[in-house]
Design an enzyme around this catalytic site. Structure first.
Site, mmCIF file in Angstrom:
data_model
loop_
_atom_site.group_PDB
_atom_site.id
_atom_site.type_symbol
_atom_site.label_atom_id
_atom_site.label_comp_id
_atom_site.label_asym_id
_atom_site.label_seq_id
_atom_site.Cartn_x
_atom_site.Cartn_y
_atom_site.Cartn_z
ATOM 1 N N SER A 1 0.798 -1.230 0.000
ATOM 2 C CA SER A 1 0.000 0.000 0.000
ATOM 3 C C SER A 1 0.833 1.284 0.000
ATOM 4 O O SER A 1 0.299 2.374 0.118
ATOM 5 C CB SER A 1 -0.988 -0.013 1.173
ATOM 6 O OG SER A 1 -0.330 -0.031 2.426
ATOM 7 N N PRO B 1 -0.147 2.487 5.161
ATOM 8 C CA PRO B 1 -1.129 3.298 4.430
ATOM 9 C C PRO B 1 -2.455 2.554 4.274
ATOM 10 O O PRO B 1 -3.530 3.152 4.373
ATOM 11 C CB PRO B 1 -0.448 3.523 3.077
ATOM 12 C CG PRO B 1 1.021 3.394 3.369
ATOM 13 C CD PRO B 1 1.131 2.354 4.439
ATOM 14 N N TYR B 2 -2.381 1.242 4.059
ATOM 15 C CA TYR B 2 -3.609 0.437 3.970
ATOM 16 C C TYR B 2 -4.462 0.615 5.223
ATOM 17 O O TYR B 2 -5.672 0.853 5.155
ATOM 18 C CB TYR B 2 -3.225 -1.041 3.790
ATOM 19 C CG TYR B 2 -4.357 -2.003 4.039
ATOM 20 C CD1 TYR B 2 -5.329 -2.218 3.072
ATOM 21 C CD2 TYR B 2 -4.457 -2.711 5.242
ATOM 22 C CE1 TYR B 2 -6.378 -3.098 3.295
ATOM 23 C CE2 TYR B 2 -5.493 -3.592 5.475
ATOM 24 C CZ TYR B 2 -6.454 -3.781 4.500
ATOM 25 O OH TYR B 2 -7.486 -4.647 4.738
ATOM 26 N N GLY B 3 -3.812 0.491 6.391
ATOM 27 C CA GLY B 3 -4.539 0.616 7.667
ATOM 28 C C GLY B 3 -5.191 1.987 7.812
ATOM 29 O O GLY B 3 -6.300 2.106 8.346
ATOM 30 N N THR C 1 -6.359 3.790 5.359
ATOM 31 C CA THR C 1 -7.568 3.845 4.517
ATOM 32 C C THR C 1 -8.696 3.022 5.120
ATOM 33 O O THR C 1 -9.861 3.402 5.029
ATOM 34 C CB THR C 1 -7.306 3.385 3.060
ATOM 35 O OG1 THR C 1 -6.894 2.015 3.038
ATOM 36 C CG2 THR C 1 -6.257 4.253 2.391
#
Ligand code: UGA
Length: 326
Positions: free
Chosen positions: A94, A153-155, A157
């Protein structure tokens, strides 16, 4: 559970967890509308295969559409419950240029869905949240009330999307609930995830790539347990709440490998790679809230679940071999 037949919508229906959820909802007698856009995170053919059982069911309809671009109202009309599992998954990819994709498919897609639902008489929206919102948690097992501090970054989002869902509850009375999944595994696991990669490497005779020392822990959760918790979150009196759905214990990656060697009878060769940026060192769920409020309990142990995934993996390979030979 006695069930009243409902019209339910599942986004991400062709994905790993989404496809299992559809099958379970169909088995419970619901009318299921599956939505998926077949993003290229992994091959479409695998997702089509995930959908095969549901597609054969008279109460299943499928809509190929993208939540960001499509007019969602027609497909949502008349839905009693919406399970929102669609999104761009995966913690480690991510970073960098990929981030735009995560923002689009996790944050923007959720916002579009919420906007479409806010004036509709839907009885429940269940949002598929993630243990990745906790980052490197300060306490284990981690409670839902812990301050979320994602490390990927995934977390970020997934947390943004979860917040969006819950603020539509506050502002517009949309009855949303979030379930935070902890590293789900089992048949049809996404090919980028640890167990799927380990099994592929094992049968190919390749070295298994371990990120870091392998002593990181995850609260691995078997897919049928995750699905049961998700369905319970749609009916319990818990609007506006967040629930951890964790498998019941924390296990190191090294322990998983030892168990897999035992189950498969194959000795693993290992290759140690640097720890991956964005991976929390540990995850561990306090599941007391889900126990109390959802009446939910994880039932499948790691050994049992890993055995089922291994058996499924081998059967899928056999089918593929037969198809290629034919
Ligand atoms: C998983 C999912 O991929 C996310 O989409 C999901 O949101 C998240 O769980 C969650 O809990 O919400 P992750 O925990 O990274 O993320 O799951 P795996 O890919 O199965 O990795 C588990 C562990 O194995 C990690 O510590 C990872 O570093 C390690 N790993 C993974 C390896 O050592 N080698 C690999 O090849 C893959």
């Amino acid at each position: 559970m006695t069930t009243q037949s409902r019209r339910v919508v599942v986004t991400g229906a062709a994905g790993f967890i989404g496809s299992h959820l559809c099958e379970r909802l169909l088995a419970l007698g619901h009318q299921v509308v599956g939505i998926d856009s077949f993003t290229d995170f992994y091959e479409r053919a695998r997702k089509e295969e995930n959908l095969e059982d549901s597609r054969g069911h008279a109460n299943f309809t499928f809509e190929e559409l993208d939540l960001v671009d499509a007019d969602l109202r027609p497909v949502l009309r008349g839905a009693n419950v919406v399970y929102h599992l669609a999104g761009q998954p995966g913690v480690r990819p991510s970073w960098g240029e990929q981030f735009g994709r995560y923002v689009r498919d996790n944050v923007l897609a959720t916002q579009r869905l919420l906007e479409a639902l806010k004036d509709m008489p839907v009885e429940r929206l269940v949002f598929a949240g993630s243990s990745s919102v906790y980052g490197d948690a300060e306490m284990f097992p981690t409670k839902e009330s812990a301050l979320p501090q994602p490390v990927s970054p995934y977390g970020v989002t997934k947390l943004a999307a979860e917040h969006l869902a819950l603020l539509y509850t506050k502002n517009f009375g949309l009855p949303a609930v979030s379930v935070r999944y902890f590293t789900v595994y089992g048949p049809r696991q996404r090919p980028d995830m640890a167990f799927a990669r380990f099994m592929e490497a094992l049968v190919a005779g390749d070295a298994i790539e371990v990120f870091g020392d392998g002593e990181q822990t995850r609260e691995f959760t078997y897919v049928s347990d995750a699905v049961e918790g998700t369905i319970k979150a749609a009916t319990a009196d818990v609007v506006g709440q967040v629930f951890n759905l964790g498998g019941g214990s924390r296990v190191t990656v090294n322990r998983v490998l030892a168990t897999l060697e035992d189950i498969s009878g194959i000795k693993a060769r290992r290759k140690t790679l640097p720890a991956a940026p964005g991976d929390p060192r540990h995850t561990g769920a306090s599941i007391n809230l889900a126990r109390e409020r959802l009446g939910w309990e994880p039932r499948v142990s790691l050994r049992e679940g890993l055995t089922k995934q291994w058996e499924w993996f081998q059967a899928a390979r056999r089918r593929q071999g037969i198809a290629e030979a034919g």
